[in-house]
Design an enzyme around this catalytic site. Structure first.
Site: not given
Length: 232
Positions: A99-101, A103
């Site tokens: 999960l990106d930064y 999200s």
């Protein structure tokens, strides 16, 4: 269980590094030097450089990741990672997928490499559901290109499920279920139809949900949940 898997599951090193230890003659099983590919059981005595190695039981956690954390065990830029939210002494545990930064939402962390591979490899097509917020009005028809597949980064995304769950004059909220997991894929999918994602939250992996778990909190997966994930 093969010797490299046994050693890796015991927290000695990665499987590749464990193969190297075996090749160098540093591993013994029941007093005899081990060979690559050797099968061992829970009753066998395994040593590395003469030190006994004990097979550890895999651990499985569910975390509700907030924004501002990256899905990694460390970061060269000094940013906070999901490991900062986990208990100390948890061992060689790794986040499954990404999960990106910016999200948030459901992330599984485990010592079980085989399950991690199953949940992340595209061939298994494990469904993952996200809540997406767009700061404009969308209709169900606007989502048709996303459902059918849009071109991003030189490839066309797989067909997926998407439907509106809330809308008004200011924003639209959508549930989208995908079986891929490419870098920033959902953000790029909406960008392909001219929409910017302002909130992205993973809410389900298969039928595993965040129910009852506050942002930044974690819990252990139940045996039933572990069995379910292995069945996907």
């Amino acid at each position: 269980m093969r010797i490299n898997k046994y050693l890796a599951a015991s927290g000695v090193a990665s499987r590749r590094e464990c193969d190297k230890l075996v090749s160098e003659g540093k591993v013994a099983v029941n007093g005899k030097t081990a060979t690559l590919g050797l099968e061992v059981g829970v009753d066998d005595e395994v040593t590395v450089n003469g030190n006994r190695v004990v097979l550890k039981k895999n651990e499985y956690y569910l975390l509700n990741k907030p924004k501002g954390y990256i899905c990694s065990v460390s970061d060269e830029k000094g940013r906070k990672t999901v490991m900062d939210l986990m208990p100390q002494g948890v061992g060689r545990i790794y986040p499954v997928g990404r999960l990106d930064y910016d999200s948030e939402g459901l992330i599984i962390l485990t010592t079980d490499g085989e399950l991690a591979q199953k949940l992340t490899h595209p061939s298994h097509e494990v469904p993952k559901t996200y809540l997406v917020k767009i700061e404009s009005i969308l209709t169900e028809a606007d989502l048709n290109p996303i459902r059918s597949g849009v071109e991003i980064d030189g490839y066309v995304t797989k067909k997926c499920k998407a439907h509106i769950v809330e809308t008004n004059k200011a924003y639209t909220k959508i549930h989208i279920t995908i079986t891929e997991g490419k870098n920033r894929e959902i953000r790029k999918m909406f960008a392909a139809i001219g929409k910017e994602v302002t909130l992205l939250k993973r809410i389900k992996i298969g039928e595993i949900t965040l129910k009852g778990l506050d942002r930044g909190a974690y819990r252990k997966l139940s045996q039933q949940e572990i069995a379910y994930l292995n069945s996907l």
